[in-house]
Design a protein around this motif. Structure first.
Motif, mmCIF file in Angstrom:
data_model
loop_
_atom_site.group_PDB
_atom_site.id
_atom_site.type_symbol
_atom_site.label_atom_id
_atom_site.label_comp_id
_atom_site.label_asym_id
_atom_site.label_seq_id
_atom_site.Cartn_x
_atom_site.Cartn_y
_atom_site.Cartn_z
ATOM 1 N N UNK A 233 -3.529 -41.880 39.983
ATOM 2 C CA UNK A 233 -2.921 -41.131 38.983
ATOM 3 C C UNK A 233 -2.011 -41.693 37.733
ATOM 4 N N UNK A 234 -1.776 -41.062 36.869
ATOM 5 C CA UNK A 234 -0.914 -41.200 36.000
ATOM 6 C C UNK A 234 1.017 -39.811 36.437
ATOM 7 N N UNK A 235 0.101 -39.228 36.989
ATOM 8 C CA UNK A 235 1.368 -38.494 37.118
ATOM 9 C C UNK A 235 0.856 -37.391 38.559
ATOM 10 N N UNK A 236 1.918 -37.357 39.006
ATOM 11 C CA UNK A 236 1.967 -36.273 40.960
ATOM 12 C C UNK A 236 2.698 -35.070 40.599
ATOM 13 N N UNK A 237 2.799 -34.117 41.679
ATOM 14 C CA UNK A 237 3.435 -33.102 41.477
ATOM 15 C C UNK A 237 3.103 -33.650 43.411
ATOM 16 N N UNK A 238 4.788 -33.245 43.483
ATOM 17 C CA UNK A 238 4.735 -32.703 45.306
ATOM 18 C C UNK A 238 4.692 -31.824 45.417
ATOM 19 N N UNK A 239 3.686 -31.228 46.299
ATOM 20 C CA UNK A 239 4.118 -29.327 46.331
ATOM 21 C C UNK A 239 4.600 -29.072 48.035
ATOM 22 N N UNK A 240 5.080 -28.331 48.298
ATOM 23 C CA UNK A 240 5.451 -27.618 49.449
ATOM 24 C C UNK A 240 6.045 -26.058 49.214
ATOM 25 N N UNK A 241 5.676 -25.700 50.588
ATOM 26 C CA UNK A 241 5.768 -24.193 50.778
ATOM 27 C C UNK A 241 5.254 -23.234 49.347
ATOM 28 N N UNK A 242 4.145 -24.182 49.150
ATOM 29 C CA UNK A 242 3.345 -23.175 47.427
ATOM 30 C C UNK A 242 4.317 -23.275 46.116
ATOM 31 N N UNK A 243 5.308 -24.093 46.296
ATOM 32 C CA UNK A 243 6.244 -24.815 45.349
ATOM 33 C C UNK A 243 5.938 -26.459 44.639
ATOM 34 N N UNK A 244 6.328 -26.441 43.841
ATOM 35 C CA UNK A 244 5.937 -27.772 43.052
ATOM 36 C C UNK A 244 7.369 -28.096 43.012
ATOM 37 N N UNK A 245 7.752 -29.327 43.842
ATOM 38 C CA UNK A 245 9.548 -29.886 43.924
ATOM 39 C C UNK A 245 9.687 -30.795 43.552
#
Length: 342
Positions: A233-245
């Protein structure tokens, strides 16, 4: 460090634009929130990773984007604009015209995805004929070409076979071929190699990357494997408990994570531990949807948490090259960098 309203890229011509998406599940006595106002953009041909532990909301995000949620789950608020069209407001007939045609999804287990009582050829041909005005012969020809694209040997013979006659790796290649049948603009891949032998996983991911690049297809890769994300991937979203953190370019997040949760995920990778030492892990577990703590959901597991973290939900802010939802980002040490230099 400057405040920013959400995890977006600010692009005006995104292939996909998600704003304040909230997904809830209706329970007997109340509702629980599975996705809490997530926002992000995906450009045409871009490859985006979504990572986090089980229960973070990764797969729910994929299903919501396709509007495949079934009761008791439902989209409570927000918008999902795909090529400018709001997926959340479309009728089932309109969604059927988009799914598989302009937007496709690859699921974890090919044996669940493929119909066991139909041949591969029947499933591919019927998919094509449902969306295109083609003769059966033309649909078969396109199916053979797509099987060749994913390096299936003797594709004419494979069309006559049933899913159980093929290996796991072969079945997943066929799933990728089906996803590409109608030349979609976006593929959502939900843990696409989880059910496969580890020796085959790298080949499948390399194939998916090659096909997305050559066909200029946007990719959302949902996975718990940061190693795969770093290569794909070029970009990443890290998620925790239903939110992007945390969100940003993959290289920045892997090399210099800012959120304590992301740092914990990176530190837990086997290559971050010297031989003979115990693997590191994040203490505690992901909270249940019915018992998400007040303030920052990660605070019970976070060694940096202060009183503010336990009562006030952190809003995303820009820090260096990423966006991060953390009250204490200014004072955090960089455990990953310290471990590597030790």
């Amino acid at each position: 460090m400057s405040s920013t309203p959400n995890f977006t890229r600010g692009k005006t011509m995104s292939l996909l634009s998600v704003r304040d998406l909230t997904v809830k599940f209706a329970m007997r006595d109340n509702t629980v929130t599975a996705l809490n106002k997530i926002s992000f953009d995906l450009a045409r041909g871009e490859r985006l990773g979504i990572v986090g532990e089980s229960g973070a909301g990764k797969s729910i995000t994929g299903f919501a984007l396709m509007n495949l949620l079934s009761r008791p789950g439902f989209i409570d608020s927000g918008s999902i604009l795909f090529e400018g069209e709001d997926m959340a407001s479309k009728s089932e007939a309109q969604l059927q015209a988009i799914r598989g045609n302009r937007m496709a999804m690859i699921f974890q287990d090919p044996m669940v995805t493929l119909n066991p009582v139909l041949t591969i050829g029947q499933q591919m041909v019927e998919t094509l004929m449902a969306h295109r005005r083609l003769s059966r012969a033309e649909a078969e020809e396109i199916s053979i070409l797509k099987l060749r694209e994913v390096y299936i040997p003797s594709p004419e013979e494979r069309l006559k076979q049933y899913p159980h006659e093929l290996s796991g790796g072969m079945r997943q290649r066929i799933i990728i071929a089906i996803a590409l049948l109608l030349d979609p603009q976006l593929i959502i891949a939900d843990e696409p190699t989880t059910a496969l032998d580890v020796t085959i996983q790298a080949d499948i991911m390399e194939l998916l990357l090659e096909l997305c690049q050559s066909n200029k297809v946007g990719l959302i890769l949902i996975t718990h494997d940061l190693g795969v994300v770093s290569q794909m991937t070029e970009r990443t979203l890290v998620m925790y408990a239903g939110r992007i953190i945390e969100a940003g370019r993959t290289r920045e997040i892997i090399n210099d994570p800012q959120h304590p949760y992301t740092q914990g995920l990176i530190n837990a990778l086997p290559q971050q531990t010297r031989p003979g030492h115990r693997l590191k892990q994040i203490p505690g577990n992901m909270p249940s949807l019915t018992a998400i703590p007040p303030g920052c959901p990660f605070s019970p597991r976070c060694e940096y948490a202060v009183d503010r973290c336990r009562v006030e939900l952190p809003e995303p802010v820009r820090y260096d090259h990423v966006e991060v939802a953390c009250h204490e980002v200014n004072r955090l040490q960089k455990p990953v960098a310290e471990e590597q230099s030790a």
